[in-house]
Write a protein that holds these residues in place. Structure first.
Motif, PDB file in Angstrom:
ATOM      1  N   THR A 333     -10.097 -30.521  -4.382  1.00 58.65           N
ATOM      2  CA  THR A 333      -8.789 -31.108  -4.060  1.00 58.65           C
ATOM      3  C   THR A 333      -8.263 -32.004  -5.174  1.00 58.65           C
ATOM      4  O   THR A 333      -7.082 -32.330  -5.202  1.00 58.65           O
ATOM      5  CB  THR A 333      -8.877 -31.930  -2.760  1.00 58.65           C
ATOM      6  OG1 THR A 333      -9.960 -32.872  -2.876  1.00 58.65           O
ATOM      7  CG2 THR A 333      -9.148 -31.023  -1.578  1.00 58.65           C
ATOM      8  N   THR A 334      -9.132 -32.437  -6.105  1.00 59.78           N
ATOM      9  CA  THR A 334      -8.670 -33.275  -7.222  1.00 59.78           C
ATOM     10  C   THR A 334      -9.283 -32.742  -8.515  1.00 59.78           C
ATOM     11  O   THR A 334     -10.220 -31.934  -8.496  1.00 59.78           O
ATOM     12  CB  THR A 334      -9.106 -34.740  -7.048  1.00 59.78           C
ATOM     13  OG1 THR A 334     -10.547 -34.777  -6.986  1.00 59.78           O
ATOM     14  CG2 THR A 334      -8.531 -35.354  -5.788  1.00 59.78           C
ATOM     15  N   SER A 335      -8.751 -33.206  -9.647  1.00 62.93           N
ATOM     16  CA  SER A 335      -9.324 -32.814 -10.935  1.00 62.93           C
ATOM     17  C   SER A 335     -10.512 -33.727 -11.259  1.00 62.93           C
ATOM     18  O   SER A 335     -10.621 -34.847 -10.746  1.00 62.93           O
ATOM     19  CB  SER A 335      -8.266 -32.880 -12.037  1.00 62.93           C
ATOM     20  OG  SER A 335      -7.637 -34.126 -12.029  1.00 62.93           O
ATOM     21  N   GLU A 360      -9.660 -28.454 -12.464  1.00 63.24           N
ATOM     22  CA  GLU A 360      -8.550 -28.894 -11.621  1.00 63.24           C
ATOM     23  C   GLU A 360      -8.231 -27.804 -10.609  1.00 63.24           C
ATOM     24  O   GLU A 360      -8.495 -26.623 -10.849  1.00 63.24           O
ATOM     25  CB  GLU A 360      -7.318 -29.216 -12.475  1.00 63.24           C
ATOM     26  CG  GLU A 360      -6.852 -28.062 -13.354  1.00 63.24           C
ATOM     27  CD  GLU A 360      -5.819 -28.504 -14.369  1.00 63.24           C
ATOM     28  OE1 GLU A 360      -4.808 -29.097 -13.953  1.00 63.24           O
ATOM     29  OE2 GLU A 360      -6.039 -28.249 -15.576  1.00 63.24           O
ATOM     30  N   ALA A 444     -15.025 -33.592  -7.492  1.00 61.48           N
ATOM     31  CA  ALA A 444     -13.633 -33.191  -7.267  1.00 61.48           C
ATOM     32  C   ALA A 444     -13.284 -33.045  -5.784  1.00 61.48           C
ATOM     33  O   ALA A 444     -12.378 -32.304  -5.430  1.00 61.48           O
ATOM     34  CB  ALA A 444     -13.354 -31.877  -8.001  1.00 61.48           C
ATOM     35  N   ASN A 445     -13.994 -33.789  -4.923  1.00 61.02           N
ATOM     36  CA  ASN A 445     -13.739 -33.786  -3.480  1.00 61.02           C
ATOM     37  C   ASN A 445     -13.628 -32.370  -2.902  1.00 61.02           C
ATOM     38  O   ASN A 445     -12.551 -31.941  -2.479  1.00 61.02           O
ATOM     39  CB  ASN A 445     -12.442 -34.555  -3.152  1.00 61.02           C
ATOM     40  CG  ASN A 445     -12.553 -36.011  -3.491  1.00 61.02           C
ATOM     41  OD1 ASN A 445     -13.647 -36.570  -3.522  1.00 61.02           O
ATOM     42  ND2 ASN A 445     -11.426 -36.635  -3.779  1.00 61.02           N
TER      43      ASN A 445
END
Length: 546
Positions: A333-335, A360, A444-445
């Motif tokens: 969900t995130t980079s 990403e 990165a969740n």
């Protein structure tokens, strides 16, 4: 309205349901009756006085609709001239060819009533291969550029297999010839596999009957016996390498573990699976490396149920079926940045490789599940090792960190690295990239994605509240509903994991009066409570398999 078609009735029925006797043809203004047990005796009469007024009204509506496609017909209508049948047929054909008119015919399949006029209309109005728009194909010899096929029998042969059936004497392959000609004994090339094949026997099908033929040309549909191929394959002669537009095959969304009771049943099951895979590109099979089970995957619970039933009925294969498994996915969900140095020294040359960069998330609607971008300048990693880095990143995509489901929607950028003249190798960079990717994905969740199915339920309006309530209780999102006569059509998006056993539930809720259809729509994040439950069940299963 729902199909967005300009539907125009060409007939009106004489009697309805069990009182259905025939139809009134609005183009010729005659009554057509179908006598005999199977409607085989067609009788044409004048329209009875009780139907005359309705028929004239419906004919006027039909002529007004089709006059848009013929100036002569429009003039005759405006001037109240007599209208000839030829002009009406020409107007209907023009409308059909422009894809702006959809003639509607009536009948009863149960007693074969109305079949003959329908077949006559197909023959009269639908385009022959010579009139139809040319078919596009991809030229594999020129990078897949588009070419138009010509129905000229003198041009190089191009044919496509569109249906397969299993016969006593081997596979029966239905093929349409788009260009050129086909002769018995001729050698063709399957452009998907590159293999050469010989057409040993060719037949023209008439329902269950067949005629042996030695020659066919562009526009013909033939069946070839004993040709080994898959549905959608293109056959050409040696002069060209073309591929007809292949059918889009979506990813499977549900899987089942199956196993045979003994070795004899295993052989029958393998034979059935081989045939089903050739027949249906959406039916997938693979072997689970951890458990050794055979996994079949498809587009829904009913899809797989039908194939299991066919295994038992057509091949006599006794199979044990596991519980359905939803094809979950994992995504970030995130980079996140990564920087990893892989060093290993044993006797002799060791392993040394360093990689750094960023991962990403790709947009959720992206068609690509993995994108690799090389941004190394100055040779910090020699170009011959870049491919090994990409392979290492891809390796991790097969099993995500949460529950070992495949990962999707990740872009990996390689920015820098470290290199040793002696100890750096493809293997070292692949191992370094794997470790770096695992490190970055954890940061990165990651989340679990579940398949959402587009579910359309058609139910009597009396049960609308119960059906909507049930879909909502399955975590469904109601997109909207529309009333069609006494029924209501409800459109919704529901997680596949909540749809098991829905057919039985819907029947009991609506006294068997409702029906539904379901197709894959998208992947979306699972709520935390569902994610926890799925991960726990998945880890327990993996532990059992070990």
């Amino acid at each position: 309205e729902q199909l967005k078609l300009n539907a125009v009735a060409m007939q009106i029925p004489i009697g309805l349901e069990d009182g259905h006797q025939g139809v009134i043809d609005l183009a010729t203004m005659t009554a057509i009756y179908f006598d005999g047990d199977n409607g085989e005796n067609v009788r044409t009469e004048e329209i009875s006085s009780e139907h005359q007024e309705l028929a004239e009204g419906k004919r006027a509506e039909m002529l007004e609709a089709v006059s848009m496609f013929n100036e002569q017909l429009m003039e005759d209508l405006l001037e109240d001239n007599e209208i000839s049948e030829e002009v009406i047929h020409a107007a209907i054909k023009a409308g059909v060819l422009s894809l702006e008119l959809c003639p509607v015919y009536m009948g009863s399949a149960f007693k074969n009533k109305g079949v003959q006029p329908l077949l006559d209309a197909i023959n009269r109005y639908l385009p022959s291969p010579l009139e139809a728009e040319p078919t596009e194909a991809a030229d594999l010899a020129n990078g897949g550029s588009k070419v138009l096929l010509d129905t000229d029998p003198e041009k190089p042969t191009v044919a496509m297999a569109f249906k397969l059936t299993e016969e006593q004497f081997g596979q029966l392959t239905y093929a349409r010839i788009y260009q050129g000609k086909l002769r018995k004994g001729e050698q063709l090339v399957n452009t998907r596999t590159g293999k050469k094949l010989r057409v040993g026997r060719m037949v023209r099908m008439h329902a269950n009957d067949r005629d042996n033929i030695d020659y066919a040309e562009a526009g013909d549909i033939v069946a070839m016996i004993g040709v080994d191929c898959a549905s959608g394959d293109t056959f050409c002669n040696d002069h060209v390498r073309l591929a007809c537009e292949s059918i889009f095959v979506p990813d499977s969304v549900i899987s089942l573990a199956i196993k045979a009771k003994d070795n004899e049943q295993q052989m029958k099951m393998s034979k059935a699976i081989g045939r089903f895979m050739r027949e249906d590109p959406t039916f997938r099979v693979h072997s689970d490396e951890e458990s050794g089970e055979t996994i079949i995957a498809g587009m829904g619970e009913l899809h797989l149920d039908i194939y299991i039933e066919r295994m038992r009925r057509e091949y006599g294969a006794e199979v044990i079926v596991g519980a359905p498994q939803v094809s979950y996915r994992e995504a970030i969900t995130t980079s996140a940045e990564y920087d990893h140095l892989h060093k290993k020294q044993t006797g002799g040359s060791g392993q040394f490789a360093g990689v750094s960069g960023m991962i990403e998330p790709l947009p959720r609607d992206s068609e690509e599940s993995f994108v690799f971008e090389n941004k190394i300048f100055g040779g910090s990693i020699p170009s011959e090792h870049i491919q090994a880095c990409e392979k290492g990143f891809r390796d991790v995509m097969e099993k995500g960190p949460l529950a070992a489901f495949p990962m999707v929607g990740i872009k990996v950028t390689l920015r820098d690295g470290k290199y040793h003249d002696v100890d750096s190798s493809d293997l070292a960079y692949r191992l370094a990239s794997r470790a770096a990717m695992k490190q970055a994905v954890h940061k990165a969740n990651p989340v679990l994605l579940e398949p959402i199915m587009k579910v359309e339920v058609e139910t009597p309006s009396d049960y609308q509240g119960s059906v909507i309530g049930d879909l909502s209780s399955r975590r469904g999102v109601i997109y909207g509903s529309e009333v069609k006569g006494e029924d209501t059509v409800i459109n919704s998006g529901v997680p596949l994991g909540e749809m098991f056993g829905y057919a039985t539930e819907l029947r009991s809720m609506t006294a068997g009066k409702a029906s539904y259809s379901m197709e894959f729509e998208k992947y979306t994040s699972t709520p935390p409570f569902v994610q926890e439950k799925v991960i726990k069940e998945r880890l327990e299963k993996l532990k059992e398999d070990e």
